[in-house]
Motif scaffolding. Structure first.
Motif, PDB file in Angstrom:
ATOM      1  N   PHE A  69      32.562  49.708  52.690  1.00  0.00           N
ATOM      2  CA  PHE A  69      32.094  48.346  52.967  1.00  0.00           C
ATOM      3  C   PHE A  69      31.722  47.626  51.665  1.00  0.00           C
ATOM      4  CE2 PHE A  69      31.163  49.669  57.471  1.00  0.00           C
ATOM      5  CZ  PHE A  69      31.966  48.701  58.073  1.00  0.00           C
ATOM      6  N   THR A  70      31.130  48.360  50.735  1.00  0.00           N
ATOM      7  CA  THR A  70      30.751  47.758  49.452  1.00  0.00           C
ATOM      8  C   THR A  70      31.965  47.242  48.694  1.00  0.00           C
ATOM      9  OG1 THR A  70      28.837  49.242  49.301  1.00  0.00           O
ATOM     10  CG2 THR A  70      29.564  48.187  47.264  1.00  0.00           C
ATOM     11  N   LEU A  71      33.076  47.966  48.773  1.00  0.00           N
ATOM     12  CA  LEU A  71      34.288  47.554  48.063  1.00  0.00           C
ATOM     13  C   LEU A  71      34.881  46.263  48.614  1.00  0.00           C
ATOM     14  CD1 LEU A  71      36.032  51.011  47.562  1.00  0.00           C
ATOM     15  CD2 LEU A  71      35.013  49.587  45.789  1.00  0.00           C
ATOM     16  N   CYS A  72      34.451  45.859  49.800  1.00  0.00           N
ATOM     17  CA  CYS A  72      34.949  44.597  50.359  1.00  0.00           C
ATOM     18  C   CYS A  72      34.482  43.394  49.547  1.00  0.00           C
ATOM     19  CB  CYS A  72      34.497  44.443  51.811  1.00  0.00           C
ATOM     20  SG  CYS A  72      35.169  45.666  52.943  1.00  0.00           S
ATOM     21  N   PHE A  73      33.437  43.584  48.747  1.00  0.00           N
ATOM     22  CA  PHE A  73      32.853  42.470  47.995  1.00  0.00           C
ATOM     23  C   PHE A  73      33.316  42.541  46.540  1.00  0.00           C
ATOM     24  CE2 PHE A  73      30.068  43.591  51.519  1.00  0.00           C
ATOM     25  CZ  PHE A  73      29.945  42.369  52.169  1.00  0.00           C
ATOM     26  N   GLY A  74      34.524  42.060  46.307  1.00  0.00           N
ATOM     27  CA  GLY A  74      35.106  42.114  44.965  1.00  0.00           C
ATOM     28  C   GLY A  74      35.002  40.824  44.200  1.00  0.00           C
ATOM     29  N   GLY A  75      34.565  39.763  44.866  1.00  0.00           N
ATOM     30  CA  GLY A  75      34.450  38.481  44.178  1.00  0.00           C
ATOM     31  C   GLY A  75      35.814  37.882  43.883  1.00  0.00           C
ATOM     32  N   GLU A  76      35.813  36.860  43.057  1.00  0.00           N
ATOM     33  CA  GLU A  76      37.055  36.216  42.666  1.00  0.00           C
ATOM     34  C   GLU A  76      37.826  37.092  41.675  1.00  0.00           C
ATOM     35  OE1 GLU A  76      36.244  32.389  41.081  1.00  0.00           O
ATOM     36  OE2 GLU A  76      35.572  31.531  42.994  1.00  0.00           O
ATOM     37  N   GLN A  77      39.116  36.862  41.640  1.00  0.00           N
ATOM     38  CA  GLN A  77      39.947  37.607  40.698  1.00  0.00           C
ATOM     39  C   GLN A  77      39.506  37.314  39.269  1.00  0.00           C
ATOM     40  OE1 GLN A  77      44.087  36.415  40.400  1.00  0.00           O
ATOM     41  NE2 GLN A  77      44.737  38.537  40.128  1.00  0.00           N
ATOM     42  N   ALA A  78      39.582  38.359  38.425  1.00  0.00           N
ATOM     43  CA  ALA A  78      39.229  38.177  37.015  1.00  0.00           C
ATOM     44  C   ALA A  78      40.109  37.085  36.403  1.00  0.00           C
ATOM     45  CB  ALA A  78      39.410  39.485  36.263  1.00  0.00           C
ATOM     46  N   LYS A  79      39.578  36.395  35.437  1.00  0.00           N
ATOM     47  CA  LYS A  79      40.301  35.285  34.808  1.00  0.00           C
ATOM     48  C   LYS A  79      40.984  35.795  33.536  1.00  0.00           C
ATOM     49  CE  LYS A  79      37.128  31.776  36.611  1.00  0.00           C
ATOM     50  NZ  LYS A  79      38.066  31.378  37.662  1.00  0.00           N
ATOM     51  N   PRO A  80      42.315  35.842  33.538  1.00  0.00           N
ATOM     52  CA  PRO A  80      43.030  36.398  32.385  1.00  0.00           C
ATOM     53  C   PRO A  80      43.048  35.441  31.203  1.00  0.00           C
ATOM     54  CG  PRO A  80      44.600  35.597  33.995  1.00  0.00           C
ATOM     55  CD  PRO A  80      43.231  35.440  34.620  1.00  0.00           C
ATOM     56  N   HIS A  81      43.128  36.014  30.042  1.00  0.00           N
ATOM     57  CA  HIS A  81      43.352  35.223  28.843  1.00  0.00           C
ATOM     58  C   HIS A  81      44.229  36.027  27.880  1.00  0.00           C
ATOM     59  CE1 HIS A  81      39.633  37.511  27.716  1.00  0.00           C
ATOM     60  NE2 HIS A  81      40.305  37.675  26.592  1.00  0.00           N
ATOM     61  N   ALA A  82      44.755  35.365  26.906  1.00  0.00           N
ATOM     62  CA  ALA A  82      45.638  36.017  25.936  1.00  0.00           C
ATOM     63  C   ALA A  82      45.169  35.693  24.529  1.00  0.00           C
ATOM     64  CB  ALA A  82      47.082  35.563  26.129  1.00  0.00           C
ATOM     65  N   ILE A  83      45.259  36.674  23.660  1.00  0.00           N
ATOM     66  CA  ILE A  83      44.983  36.485  22.235  1.00  0.00           C
ATOM     67  C   ILE A  83      46.337  36.478  21.522  1.00  0.00           C
ATOM     68  CG2 ILE A  83      43.750  37.313  20.216  1.00  0.00           C
ATOM     69  CD1 ILE A  83      41.939  36.518  22.528  1.00  0.00           C
ATOM     70  N   ILE A  84      46.731  35.299  21.017  1.00  0.00           N
ATOM     71  CA  ILE A  84      48.026  35.135  20.358  1.00  0.00           C
ATOM     72  C   ILE A  84      47.787  34.782  18.900  1.00  0.00           C
ATOM     73  CG2 ILE A  84      50.219  33.898  20.359  1.00  0.00           C
ATOM     74  CD1 ILE A  84      49.764  33.259  23.303  1.00  0.00           C
ATOM     75  N   ASP A  85      48.221  35.667  18.024  1.00  0.00           N
ATOM     76  CA  ASP A  85      48.011  35.472  16.582  1.00  0.00           C
ATOM     77  C   ASP A  85      46.552  35.168  16.273  1.00  0.00           C
ATOM     78  OD1 ASP A  85      50.713  35.889  15.957  1.00  0.00           O
ATOM     79  OD2 ASP A  85      51.197  33.788  16.388  1.00  0.00           O
TER      80      ASP A  85
END
Length: 602
Positions: free
Chosen positions: A113-129
């Motif tokens: 039941f605890t795993l049902c509360f995952g919140g919003e998807q993580a926000k991806p970012h990229a490090i370019i150069d």
């Protein structure tokens, strides 16, 4: 093997189970087996439904790398098999097997039941150069690998990995707007510390609960049969089929809900299955009275044990946090040739605890048996420990199903079946499907061979399982030569791997549970059952390490190079396949010597 003898020259007579409920049986077995079958079926429904989702949940919702996801998955699966070492001991001394099963079911339900509360998807970012850019995710609901876009100067450029490990950023018309050199693109994500905490606490509760539940439900099954009853192996095989009925249903349904409704729905369905398991043992109508009861004359310690179990959840959380912080540092150390000491030093605390506990068990238990048992008991316990060690090899390979084989299915397998596209997590359903199909056949086969005194010995069955585990991967390696231009293999090759692994599993797992109850000194059956699961725990942890070697680079959750991915998996699968076949052959050669120390146990 315990026997009763008649007069001189009279052949031994095998003991059979004490008649129960007026002599009624369930398909020739004690009627209590039906209730235990159903309890285990629903518990495994929850466990395998959640397990099918976990690695993809970590990689696609929290956006951890494949290496980190595989490492955390290996830590979780190892803990759910390590904790039975304690759960078996507590049941033997205080709770009784049935009481431990009830407590474990409650804790696991809370965890799911605890795993049902995952919140919003993580926000991806990229490090370019060296510069950070926002990454957005496109696609539609139900698409497991949606496109990822880097937002640069107000434009959304699709991220595409190239075969040479460079990264192309594509404009809307598909043209290459920018090319990033190999090593100059790094993907990560911003994750909510709160929801990572919630997820790890959920895994912790499941780990503790499984420690109480798993060894003790099997122990109750063992008490249904008197020593020498040849129905025992067939009974455990039927019981084991119950595991896979639950697994079959959940690994089909939970991934569908996760993909088309949300991750929370998949975990919720797993939680419902676990609650059903608890209800069946809590409200058994007296069907299990007299089985798995607390030891006579022992003070009631249930409240103290419950408090300690709850307090253990934060301890599990700290172990998971340490694994998460370590990432795949140990794998990198091994790749860089840091040596044995350097590798051990780079392991997280759980890894050091895992290997230390297993070493203590495989040395300490035989020493204890030598001190308190007679020669025959010592030799039988030694056989159990030897087979426990070989058991590690089998489960290391078999448990790639939830990690490297799942990622292989997602990135390098054609998942279209006509108009239906199978979710990558659903590929794991092949294992329980084949188990349900072949468990009755194997149970019948062992019975027929047993009556003709041609049934393979337990060591031979273990050897066959090891050869089968290796052969399954070698078949998949063979199939990779037929991969298409998109570097994906046909689903039939993955299914063939699961088929061979499932038949191999039927040679070792139900037989292994039965073997422990038959070879162990009676007063430590629970502890030995825990040691059996400890060997699987070590295998799970090693399986996570192997999966990290098979991990490939991802950008924004996507594999950057499908050709390199296919080559990486092929190399790892071929190596572990050949090793397992070789070890199986060695055990087959040694099996006659090992059988002598079993003193007639079949």
């Amino acid at each position: 093997m315990a026997e009763t003898k008649g007069g001189a020259g009279t052949p031994p007579v095998e003991l059979s189970a004490v008649p129960l409920d007026g002599g009624r049986t369930w398909f020739g077995h004690p009627p209590q087996l039906a209730r235990l079958f159903t309890i285990e079926m629903w518990e495994r429904f929850g466990f395998y439904g959640m397990r099918a989702l976990l690695t993809l949940y970590l990689a696609n919702h929290f956006l951890f790398s494949q290496g980190t996801s595989n490492g955390l998955y290996g830590a979780y699966t190892s803990l759910v098999y390590l904790t039975p070492l304690i759960g078996g001991w507590v049941a033997d001394r205080y709770l009784g097997s049935k009481g431990a099963v009830k407590l474990g079911a409650v804790l696991m339900s809370i965890g799911y039941f605890t795993l049902c509360f995952g919140g919003e998807q993580a926000k991806p970012h990229a490090i370019i150069d060296g510069q950070r850019y926002e990454v957005v995710i496109g696609g539609e609901r139900g698409q497991e690998t949606p496109p990822q876009y880097a937002v640069i100067d107000g434009r959304q450029l699709q991220i595409r990995g190239n075969d040479d490990k460079t990264v192309s950023l594509l404009a809307a018309d598909g043209s290459e707007a920018r090319k990033v050199a190999a090593g100059s693109f790094r993907s990560d994500a911003d994750r909510s510390p709160l929801f990572v905490l919630v997820m790890l606490l959920g895994l912790s509760a499941v780990s503790i609960g499984n420690g109480f539940f798993k060894p003790n439900i099997s122990t109750v099954v063992g008490t249904l049969y008197a020593p020498g009853d040849r129905r025992r192996d067939a009974g455990f095989t039927i019981f084991y089929m119950g595991i896979n009925v639950g697994s079959l249903l959940s690994q089909f349904a939970c991934p569908l809900l996760a993909v088309y409704v949300g991750w929370w729905a998949g975990f919720l369905l797993a939680a419902v299955g676990m609650v059903c398991s608890w209800a069946l043992v809590q409200f058994d109508g007296g069907k299990l009275d007299g089985y798995g009861e607390p030891p006579a004359g022992v003070a009631d310690r249930r409240l103290l044990i419950i408090i300690l179990a709850v307090l253990a959840i934060p301890l599990m959380y700290l172990l998971f946090s340490n694994v998460l912080a370590s990432g795949d540092a140990a794998t990198k150390a091994a790749r860089e040739g840091a040596g044995v000491l350097g590798y051990i030093a780079s392991l997280p605390v759980l890894g050091q605890l895992m290997f230390g506990s297993f070493l203590l068990a495989v040395i300490g238990i035989p020493v204890w048996a030598w001190r308190i048992g007679n020669r025959q008991e010592f030799q039988m316990m030694m056989v159990a420990i030897i087979l426990v060690v070989f058991n590690v090899v089998f489960w290391t390979l078999f448990e790639q199903a939830g990690s490297s084989l799942t990622f292989f299915a997602q990135s390098n397998t054609e998942l279209d079946i006509g108009a239906y596209t199978m979710p990558a997590a659903q590929v794991q359903v092949f294992n329980p499907l084949f188990i349900v199909m072949f468990a009755p056949v194997m149970g019948w086969l062992w019975g027929v061979l047993g009556r003709k005194r041609l049934e393979p010995s337990i060591p031979v069955k273990f050897a066959l399982a090891l050869v089968g585990a290796g052969a399954g991967f070698l078949v998949l390696v063979f199939g990779t030569q037929f991969a298409g231009d998109n570097f994906k293999v046909a689903l039939v090759w993955v299914a063939a791997t699961y088929l061979i692994h499932s038949i191999a599993e039927l040679c070792i797992s139900p037989v292994g549970l039965s073997m422990i109850t038959k070879l162990s000194i009676a007063r430590v059956v629970g502890l030995m059952m825990g040691t059996w699961f400890l060997s699987i725990a070590v295998a799970q942890y090693v399986a996570g390490i192997v999966a990290q070697f098979a991990s490939v680079e991802t950008v924004g959750g996507q594999v950057t190079n499908l050709k390199v991915s296919l080559d990486t998996y092929t190399g790892v699968f071929q190596t572990i396949g050949l090793i397992s076949v070789g070890i199986g052959v060695v055990l087959l050669i040694l099996s006659p010597l090992i059988k002598k120390w079993m003193h007639g146990v079949q």
